[in-house]
Design a protein around this motif. Structure first.
Motif, mmCIF file in Angstrom:
data_model
loop_
_atom_site.group_PDB
_atom_site.id
_atom_site.type_symbol
_atom_site.label_atom_id
_atom_site.label_comp_id
_atom_site.label_asym_id
_atom_site.label_seq_id
_atom_site.Cartn_x
_atom_site.Cartn_y
_atom_site.Cartn_z
ATOM 1 N N PRO A 100 0.853 -1.150 -0.050
ATOM 2 C CA PRO A 100 -0.231 -0.069 -0.121
ATOM 3 C C PRO A 100 0.953 1.243 -0.159
ATOM 4 O O PRO A 100 1.720 1.479 0.852
ATOM 5 C CB PRO A 100 -0.894 -0.219 1.243
ATOM 6 N N LEU A 101 0.586 2.101 -0.762
ATOM 7 C CA LEU A 101 1.506 3.234 -1.078
ATOM 8 C C LEU A 101 0.608 4.699 -1.040
ATOM 9 O O LEU A 101 -0.230 4.977 -1.992
ATOM 10 C CB LEU A 101 2.275 3.215 -2.323
ATOM 11 N N ILE A 102 0.788 5.446 -0.148
ATOM 12 C CA ILE A 102 0.379 6.890 -0.134
ATOM 13 C C ILE A 102 1.383 8.001 -0.764
ATOM 14 O O ILE A 102 2.503 7.953 -0.253
ATOM 15 C CB ILE A 102 0.108 7.203 1.298
ATOM 16 N N VAL A 103 0.999 8.584 -1.735
ATOM 17 C CA VAL A 103 1.820 9.451 -2.608
ATOM 18 C C VAL A 103 1.290 10.960 -1.913
ATOM 19 O O VAL A 103 0.253 11.435 -2.342
ATOM 20 C CB VAL A 103 1.789 9.211 -3.826
ATOM 21 N N ASP A 104 2.102 11.565 -1.358
ATOM 22 C CA ASP A 104 1.913 13.142 -1.014
ATOM 23 C C ASP A 104 2.939 13.914 -2.088
ATOM 24 O O ASP A 104 4.058 13.834 -1.823
ATOM 25 C CB ASP A 104 2.410 13.163 0.546
ATOM 26 N N PRO A 105 2.384 14.306 -3.061
ATOM 27 C CA PRO A 105 3.134 14.989 -3.993
ATOM 28 C C PRO A 105 3.620 16.340 -3.642
ATOM 29 O O PRO A 105 3.216 17.419 -4.198
ATOM 30 C CB PRO A 105 2.257 15.307 -5.363
ATOM 31 N N VAL A 106 4.617 16.406 -2.838
ATOM 32 C CA VAL A 106 5.100 17.661 -2.081
ATOM 33 C C VAL A 106 5.872 18.173 -3.085
ATOM 34 O O VAL A 106 6.710 17.745 -3.732
ATOM 35 C CB VAL A 106 6.008 17.441 -0.867
ATOM 36 N N MET A 107 5.340 19.642 -3.610
ATOM 37 C CA MET A 107 6.100 20.154 -4.602
ATOM 38 C C MET A 107 6.698 21.607 -3.953
ATOM 39 O O MET A 107 7.823 21.975 -4.478
ATOM 40 C CB MET A 107 5.203 20.904 -5.730
ATOM 41 N N PRO A 137 -3.113 15.334 -2.871
ATOM 42 C CA PRO A 137 -2.749 16.680 -3.212
ATOM 43 C C PRO A 137 -3.473 17.821 -2.635
ATOM 44 O O PRO A 137 -4.825 17.634 -2.296
ATOM 45 C CB PRO A 137 -2.910 16.726 -4.672
ATOM 46 N N ASN A 138 -3.073 19.048 -2.463
ATOM 47 C CA ASN A 138 -3.676 20.417 -2.045
ATOM 48 C C ASN A 138 -4.065 20.615 -3.391
ATOM 49 O O ASN A 138 -3.716 20.323 -4.473
ATOM 50 C CB ASN A 138 -3.043 21.138 -1.258
ATOM 51 N N ALA A 139 -4.944 21.766 -3.479
ATOM 52 C CA ALA A 139 -5.595 22.213 -4.574
ATOM 53 C C ALA A 139 -4.495 22.786 -5.690
ATOM 54 O O ALA A 139 -4.466 22.468 -6.936
ATOM 55 C CB ALA A 139 -6.476 23.532 -4.356
ATOM 56 N N PRO A 140 -3.374 23.479 -5.280
ATOM 57 C CA PRO A 140 -2.262 23.874 -6.078
ATOM 58 C C PRO A 140 -1.658 22.803 -6.817
ATOM 59 O O PRO A 140 -1.276 22.376 -7.875
ATOM 60 C CB PRO A 140 -1.420 24.726 -5.370
ATOM 61 N N GLU A 141 -1.281 21.835 -6.016
ATOM 62 C CA GLU A 141 -0.543 20.554 -6.360
ATOM 63 C C GLU A 141 -1.516 19.724 -7.304
ATOM 64 O O GLU A 141 -0.868 19.260 -8.355
ATOM 65 C CB GLU A 141 -0.267 19.651 -5.325
ATOM 66 N N TRP A 142 -2.806 19.725 -7.127
ATOM 67 C CA TRP A 142 -3.847 18.974 -7.951
ATOM 68 C C TRP A 142 -3.712 19.817 -9.297
ATOM 69 O O TRP A 142 -3.905 19.050 -10.304
ATOM 70 C CB TRP A 142 -5.030 19.004 -7.445
ATOM 71 N N THR A 153 -8.998 9.494 -12.976
ATOM 72 C CA THR A 153 -9.412 8.374 -11.951
ATOM 73 C C THR A 153 -8.349 7.898 -11.282
ATOM 74 O O THR A 153 -8.515 7.180 -10.423
ATOM 75 C CB THR A 153 -9.652 7.375 -13.112
ATOM 76 N N LEU A 154 -7.452 8.927 -10.528
ATOM 77 C CA LEU A 154 -6.584 8.551 -9.766
ATOM 78 C C LEU A 154 -7.246 8.284 -8.456
ATOM 79 O O LEU A 154 -8.091 9.222 -8.263
ATOM 80 C CB LEU A 154 -5.451 9.737 -9.643
ATOM 81 N N PRO A 155 -6.796 7.490 -7.522
ATOM 82 C CA PRO A 155 -7.347 7.375 -6.361
ATOM 83 C C PRO A 155 -6.788 8.762 -5.515
ATOM 84 O O PRO A 155 -5.435 8.846 -5.462
ATOM 85 C CB PRO A 155 -6.796 6.054 -5.467
ATOM 86 N N LEU A 156 -7.770 9.541 -4.967
ATOM 87 C CA LEU A 156 -7.395 10.750 -4.785
ATOM 88 C C LEU A 156 -8.030 11.412 -3.487
ATOM 89 O O LEU A 156 -9.022 11.107 -2.979
ATOM 90 C CB LEU A 156 -8.027 11.676 -5.644
ATOM 91 N N LEU A 157 -7.266 11.778 -2.401
ATOM 92 C CA LEU A 157 -7.723 12.684 -1.295
ATOM 93 C C LEU A 157 -7.268 14.097 -1.809
ATOM 94 O O LEU A 157 -6.329 14.562 -1.433
ATOM 95 C CB LEU A 157 -7.214 12.308 -0.174
ATOM 96 N N LEU A 158 -8.273 14.929 -2.115
ATOM 97 C CA LEU A 158 -7.961 16.386 -2.452
ATOM 98 C C LEU A 158 -8.323 17.190 -1.279
ATOM 99 O O LEU A 158 -9.463 17.342 -0.792
ATOM 100 C CB LEU A 158 -8.960 16.830 -3.396
ATOM 101 N N LYS A 159 -7.126 17.905 -0.730
ATOM 102 C CA LYS A 159 -7.408 18.674 0.445
ATOM 103 C C LYS A 159 -8.019 19.866 0.146
ATOM 104 O O LYS A 159 -7.471 20.472 -0.851
ATOM 105 C CB LYS A 159 -5.869 18.608 1.282
ATOM 106 N N GLY A 160 -8.725 20.468 0.835
ATOM 107 C CA GLY A 160 -9.386 21.755 0.759
ATOM 108 C C GLY A 160 -9.063 23.169 1.543
ATOM 109 O O GLY A 160 -9.493 23.747 1.694
ATOM 110 N N GLY A 161 -7.873 22.752 2.175
ATOM 111 C CA GLY A 161 -7.137 23.942 3.143
ATOM 112 C C GLY A 161 -6.920 25.234 2.279
ATOM 113 O O GLY A 161 -7.079 26.256 3.031
ATOM 114 N N HIS A 162 -7.009 25.117 0.920
ATOM 115 C CA HIS A 162 -6.406 26.504 0.307
ATOM 116 C C HIS A 162 -7.704 27.183 -0.181
ATOM 117 O O HIS A 162 -7.580 28.289 -0.503
ATOM 118 C CB HIS A 162 -5.496 25.911 -0.949
ATOM 119 N N ALA A 163 -8.797 26.606 -0.229
ATOM 120 C CA ALA A 163 -10.178 27.209 -0.611
ATOM 121 C C ALA A 163 -10.426 28.147 0.456
ATOM 122 O O ALA A 163 -10.245 28.145 1.590
ATOM 123 C CB ALA A 163 -11.002 26.240 -0.912
#
Length: 259
Positions: A100-107, A137-142, A153-163
């Motif tokens: 199982p792999l969680i990818v936090d796409p830190v930019m 990802p957060n919104a800018p990363e997404w 279709t990526l398995p995604l948790l889209l974080k909403g803190g930037h909204a």
């Protein structure tokens, strides 16, 4: 009974609020044994990143293989990977392990300093994201991922803190299931490492055997407690209260829609 083992592959934060340090604190809070692979070294504090030095890919791979060859790793997360070569090297090892792999796409760091080299985004899309159990990802990363060609279709948790707004909404999209986690915005400067902490908490939940939606719900609750219990350190974006937060809270109820 064997203690569950989780692995973080990420950069070092000398201020201790994000990266490897935040991940290991989160694993410990969950009662999970934490192992780590260092990808880059930063000189940073709550006010910003003063420098970042990526490790050579062969050093990253050597760490990764040493851990995986000896420990019964149950779940893995990636954070800041730095270079395209490191992204591809890490993906090459993980592709053979089927974990199982969680990818936090830190930019970017919290203060806006870049932690992903030019060209690494393409390697992330090509080599690592196809292996992901979940991408966080957060919104800018997404936005950056979508512009680079990421699939909807990526398995995604889209974080909403930037909204904008007083309600923060995180949305989980996995296997046709859509869950939303809502919380009132906490007005605080102590938010350093929130993304690392959330993805590490999900990883810890998976290592403990939780189904992904439950792991995400529990991680959301843990993050809110860590924000609440921030120790108040630093003059900039302060760290969270990783250990203080852990009272075994029940996951918040989510809004669920099936399609």
């Amino acid at each position: 009974m064997t203690v569950p083992v989780a692995l973080t592959i990420a950069g070092s934060d000398s201020g201790g609020g994000a990266g490897i340090q935040a991940d290991l604190k989160t694993f410990e809070a969950y009662g999970v044994y934490g192992t780590s692979v260092l990808t880059l070294i930063t000189a940073q504090n709550t006010c910003g990143v003063r420098g970042a030095w990526p490790l050579p890919p062969e050093q990253v791979v050597a760490q990764l293989e040493a851990v995986l060859d000896d420990f019964p790793v149950a779940a893995v997360k990636t954070g800041a990977l730095g270079s395209a070569a490191t992204v591809s090297a890490v993906a090459g090892v993980l592709r053979e392990r089927d974990l199982p792999l969680i990818v936090d796409p830190v930019m970017l760091a919290k203060g806006g300093d870049p932690l992903l080299a030019p060209g690494a985004l393409e390697a992330l899309l090509r080599d690592l994201l196809p292996l992901a159990t979940l991408v966080t990802p957060n919104a800018p990363e997404w936005t950056a991922l979508r512009e680079a060609g990421a699939s909807e279709t990526l398995p995604l948790l889209l974080k909403g803190g930037h909204a904008p707004g007083e309600t923060v909404v995180d949305t989980l999209h996995v296997d046709g299931q859509h869950l939303t986690f809502r919380t009132r915005r906490r007005h605080t400067r102590h938010t350093h490492g929130t993304g690392c902490t959330l993805s590490a908490a999900i990883t810890a939940g998976l290592a403990l055997g939780l189904p992904l939606p439950d792991a995400a719900a529990q991680a959301h609750a843990y993050l809110q407690a860590a924000l609440r219990d921030a120790p108040g350190l630093g003059a900039g974006h302060g760290p969270l209260g990783h250990r203080q937060a852990w009272v075994m809270v029940l996951p918040p109820k989510s809004d669920e829609v099936h399609h």
